[in-house]
Every structure is written in structure tokens, then in C-alpha cells.
Design an enzyme around this catalytic site. Structure first.
Site, PDB file in Angstrom:
ATOM      1  N   GLU A  25       8.032 -21.046 -19.610  1.00 10.22           N
ATOM      2  CA  GLU A  25       7.899 -19.644 -19.019  1.00 10.22           C
ATOM      3  C   GLU A  25       9.039 -18.643 -19.354  1.00 10.22           C
ATOM      4  O   GLU A  25       8.888 -17.569 -19.690  1.00 10.22           O
ATOM      5  CB  GLU A  25       7.622 -19.727 -17.454  1.00 10.22           C
ATOM      6  CG  GLU A  25       7.727 -18.255 -16.766  1.00 10.22           C
ATOM      7  CD  GLU A  25       6.477 -17.246 -17.367  1.00 10.22           C
ATOM      8  OE1 GLU A  25       5.562 -17.813 -18.194  1.00 10.22           O
ATOM      9  OE2 GLU A  25       6.642 -16.209 -17.092  1.00 10.22           O
TER      10      GLU A  25
ATOM     11  N   LYS B 213       8.509 -15.224 -21.404  1.00  3.18           N
ATOM     12  CA  LYS B 213       9.395 -13.769 -21.122  1.00  3.18           C
ATOM     13  C   LYS B 213      10.217 -13.145 -22.179  1.00  3.18           C
ATOM     14  O   LYS B 213      10.091 -12.090 -22.334  1.00  3.18           O
ATOM     15  CB  LYS B 213      10.253 -14.094 -19.730  1.00  3.18           C
ATOM     16  CG  LYS B 213       9.528 -14.217 -18.527  1.00  3.18           C
ATOM     17  CD  LYS B 213       8.731 -12.854 -18.079  1.00  3.18           C
ATOM     18  CE  LYS B 213       7.435 -12.851 -18.331  1.00  3.18           C
ATOM     19  NZ  LYS B 213       6.453 -13.813 -18.017  1.00  3.18           N
TER      20      LYS B 213
ATOM     21  N   TRP C  50      -3.746  -1.691  -1.447  1.00  5.35           N
ATOM     22  CA  TRP C  50      -3.626  -2.868  -1.998  1.00  5.35           C
ATOM     23  C   TRP C  50      -4.247  -3.884  -1.174  1.00  5.35           C
ATOM     24  O   TRP C  50      -3.164  -4.324  -0.325  1.00  5.35           O
ATOM     25  CB  TRP C  50      -2.547  -3.023  -2.500  1.00  5.35           C
ATOM     26  CG  TRP C  50      -2.377  -4.367  -3.454  1.00  5.35           C
ATOM     27  CD1 TRP C  50      -2.126  -5.615  -3.013  1.00  5.35           C
ATOM     28  CD2 TRP C  50      -2.370  -4.388  -5.045  1.00  5.35           C
ATOM     29  NE1 TRP C  50      -2.052  -6.493  -4.262  1.00  5.35           N
ATOM     30  CE2 TRP C  50      -2.478  -5.913  -5.340  1.00  5.35           C
ATOM     31  CE3 TRP C  50      -2.932  -3.510  -5.865  1.00  5.35           C
ATOM     32  CZ2 TRP C  50      -2.661  -6.356  -6.603  1.00  5.35           C
ATOM     33  CZ3 TRP C  50      -3.378  -4.098  -7.094  1.00  5.35           C
ATOM     34  CH2 TRP C  50      -2.996  -5.456  -7.582  1.00  5.35           C
TER      35      TRP C  50
ATOM     36  N   ASN D  55       0.670  -0.153   5.910  1.00  4.70           N
ATOM     37  CA  ASN D  55       1.234  -0.876   5.054  1.00  4.70           C
ATOM     38  C   ASN D  55       1.830  -2.290   5.717  1.00  4.70           C
ATOM     39  O   ASN D  55       2.750  -1.811   6.219  1.00  4.70           O
ATOM     40  CB  ASN D  55       2.191  -0.306   4.107  1.00  4.70           C
ATOM     41  CG  ASN D  55       2.579  -1.135   2.916  1.00  4.70           C
ATOM     42  OD1 ASN D  55       2.027  -2.182   2.568  1.00  4.70           O
ATOM     43  ND2 ASN D  55       3.766  -1.063   2.472  1.00  4.70           N
ATOM     44  N   GLY D  56       1.190  -3.299   5.089  1.00  2.82           N
ATOM     45  CA  GLY D  56       1.918  -4.617   5.732  1.00  2.82           C
ATOM     46  C   GLY D  56       0.917  -5.592   6.199  1.00  2.82           C
ATOM     47  O   GLY D  56      -0.127  -5.668   5.730  1.00  2.82           O
TER      48      GLY D  56
ATOM     49  N   LYS E 285      -2.099  -5.962 -19.833  1.00  2.12           N
ATOM     50  CA  LYS E 285      -1.831  -6.504 -18.416  1.00  2.12           C
ATOM     51  C   LYS E 285      -2.567  -7.752 -18.189  1.00  2.12           C
ATOM     52  O   LYS E 285      -2.457  -8.547 -17.592  1.00  2.12           O
ATOM     53  CB  LYS E 285      -1.694  -5.383 -17.375  1.00  2.12           C
ATOM     54  CG  LYS E 285      -1.242  -6.133 -16.056  1.00  2.12           C
ATOM     55  CD  LYS E 285       0.226  -6.876 -16.078  1.00  2.12           C
ATOM     56  CE  LYS E 285       0.462  -7.541 -14.824  1.00  2.12           C
ATOM     57  NZ  LYS E 285       1.666  -8.355 -14.822  1.00  2.12           N
TER      58      LYS E 285
ATOM     59  N   GLU F   3       7.807 -12.147 -25.178  1.00  2.00           N
ATOM     60  CA  GLU F   3       6.835 -11.015 -25.111  1.00  2.00           C
ATOM     61  C   GLU F   3       7.584  -9.554 -24.848  1.00  2.00           C
ATOM     62  O   GLU F   3       6.966  -8.469 -25.007  1.00  2.00           O
ATOM     63  CB  GLU F   3       5.844 -11.154 -24.105  1.00  2.00           C
ATOM     64  CG  GLU F   3       6.237 -11.322 -22.610  1.00  2.00           C
ATOM     65  CD  GLU F   3       5.181 -11.789 -21.549  1.00  2.00           C
ATOM     66  OE1 GLU F   3       4.115 -11.242 -21.468  1.00  2.00           O
ATOM     67  OE2 GLU F   3       5.587 -12.479 -20.526  1.00  2.00           O
TER      68      GLU F   3
ATOM     69  N   ARG G 222       1.665   1.765  -5.916  1.00  3.14           N
ATOM     70  CA  ARG G 222       1.842   0.689  -4.843  1.00  3.14           C
ATOM     71  C   ARG G 222       0.230   0.193  -4.613  1.00  3.14           C
ATOM     72  O   ARG G 222       0.174  -0.696  -3.754  1.00  3.14           O
ATOM     73  CB  ARG G 222       2.094   1.272  -3.508  1.00  3.14           C
ATOM     74  CG  ARG G 222       3.720   2.099  -3.792  1.00  3.14           C
ATOM     75  CD  ARG G 222       4.279   2.580  -2.362  1.00  3.14           C
ATOM     76  NE  ARG G 222       4.083   1.678  -1.594  1.00  3.14           N
ATOM     77  CZ  ARG G 222       5.340   0.931  -1.304  1.00  3.14           C
ATOM     78  NH1 ARG G 222       6.303   1.033  -2.216  1.00  3.14           N
ATOM     79  NH2 ARG G 222       5.289   0.115  -0.322  1.00  3.14           N
TER      80      ARG G 222
ATOM     81  N   CYS H  71       0.907  -1.107  -0.017  1.00  2.00           N
ATOM     82  CA  CYS H  71      -0.020   0.004   0.039  1.00  2.00           C
ATOM     83  C   CYS H  71       0.875   1.372   0.069  1.00  2.00           C
ATOM     84  O   CYS H  71       2.072   1.039   0.192  1.00  2.00           O
ATOM     85  CB  CYS H  71      -0.945   0.038   0.991  1.00  2.00           C
ATOM     86  SG  CYS H  71      -1.879  -1.390   1.378  1.00  2.00           S
TER      87      CYS H  71
ATOM     88  N   HIS I 179      12.645 -35.131 -32.417  1.00  2.00           N
ATOM     89  CA  HIS I 179      11.286 -35.358 -33.058  1.00  2.00           C
ATOM     90  C   HIS I 179      11.021 -34.348 -34.237  1.00  2.00           C
ATOM     91  O   HIS I 179      10.043 -34.137 -34.413  1.00  2.00           O
ATOM     92  CB  HIS I 179      10.289 -35.664 -32.306  1.00  2.00           C
ATOM     93  CG  HIS I 179      10.395 -36.909 -31.281  1.00  2.00           C
ATOM     94  ND1 HIS I 179      10.512 -38.357 -31.691  1.00  2.00           N
ATOM     95  CD2 HIS I 179      10.896 -36.966 -30.118  1.00  2.00           C
ATOM     96  CE1 HIS I 179      10.589 -38.890 -30.847  1.00  2.00           C
ATOM     97  NE2 HIS I 179      10.919 -38.359 -29.801  1.00  2.00           N
TER      98      HIS I 179
HETATM   99  C1  AGP Z   1       2.508 -13.166 -19.008  1.00  2.00           C
HETATM  100  O1  AGP Z   1       3.648 -12.458 -18.741  1.00  2.00           O
HETATM  101  C2  AGP Z   1       1.459 -12.217 -19.353  1.00  2.00           C
HETATM  102  N1  AGP Z   1       1.242 -11.305 -18.703  1.00  2.00           N
HETATM  103  C3  AGP Z   1       0.255 -13.178 -19.850  1.00  2.00           C
HETATM  104  O2  AGP Z   1       0.515 -14.330 -20.415  1.00  2.00           O
HETATM  105  C4  AGP Z   1      -0.553 -13.398 -18.227  1.00  2.00           C
HETATM  106  O3  AGP Z   1      -0.049 -14.316 -17.651  1.00  2.00           O
HETATM  107  C5  AGP Z   1      -1.944 -14.089 -18.982  1.00  2.00           C
HETATM  108  O4  AGP Z   1      -2.508 -13.149 -19.653  1.00  2.00           O
HETATM  109  C6  AGP Z   1      -2.789 -14.545 -17.633  1.00  2.00           C
HETATM  110  O5  AGP Z   1      -3.153 -13.272 -16.864  1.00  2.00           O
HETATM  111  P1  AGP Z   1      -3.653 -13.618 -15.372  1.00  2.00           P
HETATM  112  O6  AGP Z   1      -2.725 -14.380 -14.499  1.00  2.00           O
HETATM  113  O7  AGP Z   1      -4.198 -12.464 -14.935  1.00  2.00           O
HETATM  114  O8  AGP Z   1      -5.021 -14.552 -15.568  1.00  2.00           O
END
Ligand code: AGP
Length: 593
Positions: free
Chosen positions: A466, A470, A73, A99-100, A588, A473, A27, A2, A489
Site C-alpha cells: 500500500e 501511494k 453523507w 452532522n454526526g 476515484k 499513484e 462534505r 455532512c 530471489h
Molecule cells: C487507491 O489509492 C486507488 N484510489 C484505487 O486503487 C482504489 O483503491 C481501487 O480502485 C478500489 O476502489 P474501491 O475501494 O472504491 O473499490
């Protein structure tokens, strides 16, 4: 996480606090509040943003030259008007922001209730201001010192008292900074809150109690002795200060992971889940998207190894449109934002089928929390960078905790030593972060790459997926994660000296097989970056570059390895001049199908 701010000086406290809160919204921003008043304290707070509160407050005659403010938050209690800070005690004489996480708030709350205190919120924070009131005998500083000595957990608090010219701040594991102005002083979670007015700051340390007035400041320890603290001149402008001096929010959030994981461990230390505790089930179904799907895949290895029950993992957008067969299973939905359309739709389907459902999410009050039976929060704090980092590693930690809980409920092997080692994860992650320069140096070799492979086996296979996501993207390199055993394969046909391969080779049951894959790849001329355990003298013989992570249990390697791969992707993208916090075409939270 927060945002908190306190002000005492000669300006209109309302204006200073509103400005400071806007600088702290990164925050936390699900609710907000202000307390102001040199004699009588008046509080305005509500769910929503600072600007929403501001338009309300502008219609009032709120004024004064001392006050406190908070952007929330949520960690305990839904985002709502009544759960917003600041909180008042029963008499309205004291106001507090926090905050905490207070771990022992329930017992304190019961004790205070038995003394006649009544509470207005579901938060842990509210008990602190009532505890101060309960201990107050004429000296607010003594009452605050007595109260904080009772608290377990992490906290940064700022307290004001009606008629007092002093503000009191206390720091324990949550950041708190004094801002030193001319004829005015500030207390805040972070320097952006007051940088407009001064760049002179005193960073408090754990166990510090700050007492400020408009023209004075001092720092005490919990024993009441004065302690010396340095004054720092902050070199940043406001914009860079919001990133804590980091170049991007993503890098800041990568470096926040030790603290975030500690909060996840703390927030999940005692789980009570009726879905698990009161139901027998033969299977676990995990449904998610993107990075969260990769966390779910890691969960498959964790649950099957720890619980010996079968686990299925599904991409939400596939699960939604497949023929569904009812089984004796519980469903776990993993979603950082709690707003991903496909995951929400999948949760509604599972519920309509009569299944018990659990969500693992980072956002209290998010939509997913209304679509499932129970929720486990990751408590990672807001994640501003579009690329998931701390939200991912804290999802994995929540999965460990869920496995530990189910094992306990079912009376399975205790694995106490394993779970003891779980608490070392923040330290392992800090160790990886300290190697950031080595990883940055390796990233230089990837700057012009067009295609890459990430390969792993067993629990390192989803970790490789994963790592590749990273890199994809944020650097826009076509990076593909693959099961190492599958290269022969088909994908081997793609390997050239211009196709770097990141091979995850932790010392687990697949180690020798992975060394074989590394040789297989190197024989085709592809440059290999090996990721292995520190002290591994064999791996280094077969790869071009090595990233070492600290030794741990095989089941835990996804966390430190993922942090290393986050840094690798970040530095590569930065060297390629990519827009890291907001990559092209991405959002996001994918709230549409
Ligand atoms: C990952 O870096 C992306 N931001 C994206 O794949 C994300 O993980 C996906 O859209 C799922 O989002 P969520 O965890 O909010 O459901």
C-alpha cells in the site's frame, strides 16, 4: 460527514443557504434539504445534489430571512427524500439539521414513540427534533439544552423555531462555526459556507451552545452559563477553505484520519451480522481491488491470527475469471466507493454460488450494498482525493472490529486488552501526524528518485504494498512493494545507490529478519528509510533515515505506518509538482472493467 448551514439576517435566506450548501457539498452530497420561514417553516428536501434541489425550489414561492440547510453523507438510513435533512417535529414548529452520529438514538426513539411521536425516517437525527418538541415548554433554548444533555455520540446541530428570530447551534465532537456579518449571522459546519459574506468566524468548542440573531450572538455551556469565544479573521479564500486550509484534499483527508477512525470505531461498536452469527463457516474469502485489496491482505493476517481459520484474498478482476470451487466460506468484499465494477461482479458471482456475503464500504446506498447480504460501514466521510487514505485505514479498523465480533460469537479467546488498545488508534495516528515535518524532510531525499522498493514481512508486507501504491499513484515514481524475504530471489539485482528502499521494521516476530534485510539492502549501496517503533535504538544504526511510529500491538502497526507512508508519498509528490488530488490516468471510482 455532512454539511450544515443556518442563516438569519436581512437577505433572502433561500439564496444564502443554497450558495452555502454548494460550498459544503465536498462534505457530503447524497441528499440535500432546506427549511425557511419567518413564521411558518417550510421544508424542501430530496435525494441528490444541491443543484437538483435548487431547480425544484425555484418553482416554489419559498421565502424568508431565516433558515437552515443540509447536505448529507448518510450514516444511518439510505440516501432518500425521507432520510434527507432538515427534520420537523410532529407540530411542524421546529426544524433541525445535524452532522454526526447519535449512539443512543434507538432508546430515545422508543421512549418518544411510547409518548405518541411518529417518525418519518430511518435516521438517528430525527429523534433530536422530536425530543426538543417533547421537552418544549415555551422556551426553545431550554428545550434544546434539555435534549442535547440526553444525547450520546457526536453532533453538530442547528435548530430553528417557527416565529423565532433566533437560531440555536450545538457542538459536540462535530465542527460548528459562527459566521459574523453586518446585520446577519451564520452557523455552519465549515467556513466555506459563509466566506462569500464574511471572513469573521467564531469556532465553537465541544459543549458549546450558540444562540444567534441577525444582530447578536452569544455562546453558552450546557449548564446555561455564558462563555467567551474568540473572533477569528479567516485568511483563506473559498477554494482553499473547502480544503480546510490544506493545500490538497488528500492532505486534509490524511489529517482527518484520527476523527475518521473514531467514527469507524463508534459506528462498529456493536455489530450484528446474521452471516456470522447464524452460520458456521470454515474459511473467509476476501475480494477487492487496489488499496482495498491491500486492506484485504492485512485482513488475512488479522483473521488468521485472531480466529485461527484460513483466509484467502483475491483481486476481484482475477477472481471473476478463475475456475471456482464451492467451499464452506463466507465472502467479504471491500470497496470504499461501493461502485468498483470488478468487485461488484465478484459479489454477484459469490452470491450465485450460494455463499453468504458481507461488504465493507464507505458509501451508504452504494451498489455493493445491494449485492451482498450485510454491510459494515467505515463512516470515513467523503474522500475527494483519488488516492485512498482515510478510507484505507478505516477499512482496516472495520476488519479489526469484524475479527473481534466473530471471535466473540465463536467464544474464542476474548483478547479484551487487545481490543481496549484498539481504541487508542486515533491517538496513535495523531502522534504520527505530528511528525509530518520530519517526514517532509525525508521526502526531500526522494524528489528525484525514479525507482523505489518498499519491503516488509508478515502483516507489514501488504502495508508495504500500500505504501508503494501511494507513492506510485501520486508521485509517478516506480515504487514496488515486495516481501522482504524475496529480494534475494531477483530484485536485489535492481538495487543501486539511486534506488531508495523503505523498510518496515516494527517490533514483531520478523524484526530480526527485517534487520537482516536492511543490512542486505544497505550493503548494495541503496539508501534505506527505516520505519520502526519509537525508542528503537538498533534500527537507526543500519538505515540512512528513520520514521518512528508510536509503539502498539503488532497487529495494529499497519495503521500508524500507513499514515506515515501516506505523508511520505504526499510530500514527495508535492515537491515533484504532481497533480495530487487528481493524478493522471486515474479515477476515484473505477466503475468500468
Ligand atoms: C487507491 O489509492 C486507488 N484510489 C484505487 O486503487 C482504489 O483503491 C481501487 O480502485 C478500489 O476502489 P474501491 O475501494 O472504491 O473499490
Amino acid at each position: 460527514m455532512c454539511g450544515i448551514i443556518g442563516y438569519t439576517g436581512n437577505r433572502n435566506a433561500l439564496e444564502v443557504i443554497l450558495e452555502g450548501l454548494k460550498r459544503l457539498e465536498y462534505r457530503g452530497y447524497d441528499s440535500v434539504g432546506i427549511a425557511v420561514g419567518n413564521h411558518e417553516i417550510r421544508v424542501y428536501k430530496r435525494r441528490g445534489s444541491v443543484s437538483a434541489l435548487e431547480s425544484d425550489i425555484r418553482k416554489t414561492s419559498l421565502s424568508g430571512t431565516i433558515g437552515i440547510g443540509h447536505t448529507r453523507w448518510a450514516t444511518h438510513g439510505e440516501p432518500s427524500d425521507r432520510n434527507a435533512h432538515p427534520f420537523l417535529d410532529c407540530t411542524g414548529r421546529f426544524a433541525l439539521v445535524h452532522n454526526g452520529i447519535i449512539e443512543n438514538y434507538q432508546e430515545i426513539k422508543e421512549e418518544l414513540r411510547s409518548k405518541g411521536h411518529s417518525f418519518t425516517s430511518d435516521t438517528d437525527t430525527e429523534v433530536i427534533v422530536h425530543l426538543i418538541e417533547d421537552l418544549y415548554e415555551g422556551d426553545i433554548l431550554k428545550a434544546v439544552m434539555g435534549a442535547v444533555s440526553r444525547l450520546d455520540g457526536s453532533f453538530a446541530i442547528v435548530v430553528m423555531a417557527a416565529g423565532e428570530r433566533r437560531l440555536i447551534g450545538v457542538r459536540k465532537e462535530s465542527p460548528l462555526v459562527i459566521g459574523l456579518g453586518e446585520g446577519e449571522n451564520f452557523l455552519a459546519s465549515d467556513v466555506p459556507a459563509f466566506l462569500k459574506y464574511t471572513n469573521r468566524a467564531v469556532f465553537l468548542q465541544d459543549g458549546d451552545i450558540a444562540v444567534i440573531t441577525a444582530n447578536s450572538w452569544k455562546v453558552l455551556n450546557f449548564g446555561g452559563e455564558e462563555v467567551k469565544r474568540e473572533v477569528t479573521d479567516i485568511p483563506w479564500n473559498v477554494e482553499s477553505a473547502e480544503k480546510g486550509g490544506f493545500k490538497h484534499f488528500m492532505l486534509k483527508e490524511i489529517f482527518e484520519q484520527p476523527y475518521a477512525i473514531m467514527n469507524t470505531l463508534r459506528g462498529t461498536s456493536s455489530l450484528y451480522l446474521r452471516t456470522v452469527d447464524e452460520n458456521d463457516f470454515e474459511r473467509i474469502k476476501i475480494v477487492a481491488c487496489g488499496t482495498s485489496y491491500h486492506a484485504g491482505m492485512i485482513g488475512k493476517y488479522v483473521f488468521e491470527e485472531m480466529l485461527r481459520i484460513p483466509v484467502d484474498v483475491d483481486v476481484a478482476s482475477e477472481f471473476r475469471y478463475r475456475e471456482r470451487i464451492r467451499e464452506d466460506a463466507i465472502y467479504v468484499f471491500i470497496t470504499q466507493s461501493g461502485e468498483t465494477a470488478d468487485t461488484l461482479a465478484a459479489a454477484r458471482i459469490a452470491r450465485r454460488m450460494g455463499h453468504r456475503t458481507i461488504a465493507i464500504t464507505n458509501v451508504i446506498g452504494s451498489s455493493i450494498t445491494r449485492e451482498v447480504d450485510e454491510v459494515i460501514y467505515t463512516n470515513a466521510g467523503p474522500e475527494i482525493g483519488v488516492a485512498a487514505t482515510k478510507s484505507f485505514t478505516t477499512q482496516i479498523v472495520a476488519i479489526y472490529r469484524l475479527a473481534q465480533h466473530i471471535a466473540e460469537v465463536r467464544g474464542l479467546a476474548a483478547h479484551d486488552d487487545l481490543w481496549t488498545e484498539l481504541r487508542l488508534l486515533p491517538r496513535l495516528v495523531s502522534n504520527v501526524l505530528q511528525r509530518h515535518s520530519e517526514i517532509e524532510d525525508i521526502a526531500r531525499t526522494l524528489k528525484t528518485a525514479q525507482n523505489m522498493f518498499y519491503i516488509g514481512r508478515n502483516i507489514s508486507y501488504p502495508t508495504a504494498l500500500e505504501g508503494a501504491l501511494k507513492m506510485k499513484e501520486i508521485s509517478y515514481i516506480h515504487a514496488e512493494g515486495y516481501p522482504a524475504g524475496e529480494l534475494k530471489h531477483g530484485p536485489l539485482a535492481l538495487l543501486t545507490p539511486k534506488t531508495p528502499v523503505v523498510a518496515l521494521v516494527p517490533p514483531d516476530r520478523t524484526y530480526m529478519k527485517m534487520l537482516g534485510n536492511v543490512k542486505e539492502v544497505a550493503a548494495r549501496g541503496a539508501p534505506v528509510i527505516g520505519v520502526g517503533a519509537e525508542g528503537d535504538e538498533d534500527l537507526i544504526k543500519y538505515v540512512d533515515r528513520t520514521i518512528y511510529v508510536p509503539r502498539t500491538r503488532p497487529i495494529f502497526y499497519p495503521v500508524p505506518i500507513s499514515v506515515a507512508l501516506q505523508l511520505l508519498a504526499y510530500y514527495t509528490a508535492d515537491m515533484r509538482g504532481c497533480e495530487i488530488d487528481k493524478p493522471r490516468n486515474l479515477a476515484k471510482s473505477v466503475t468500468v472493467e
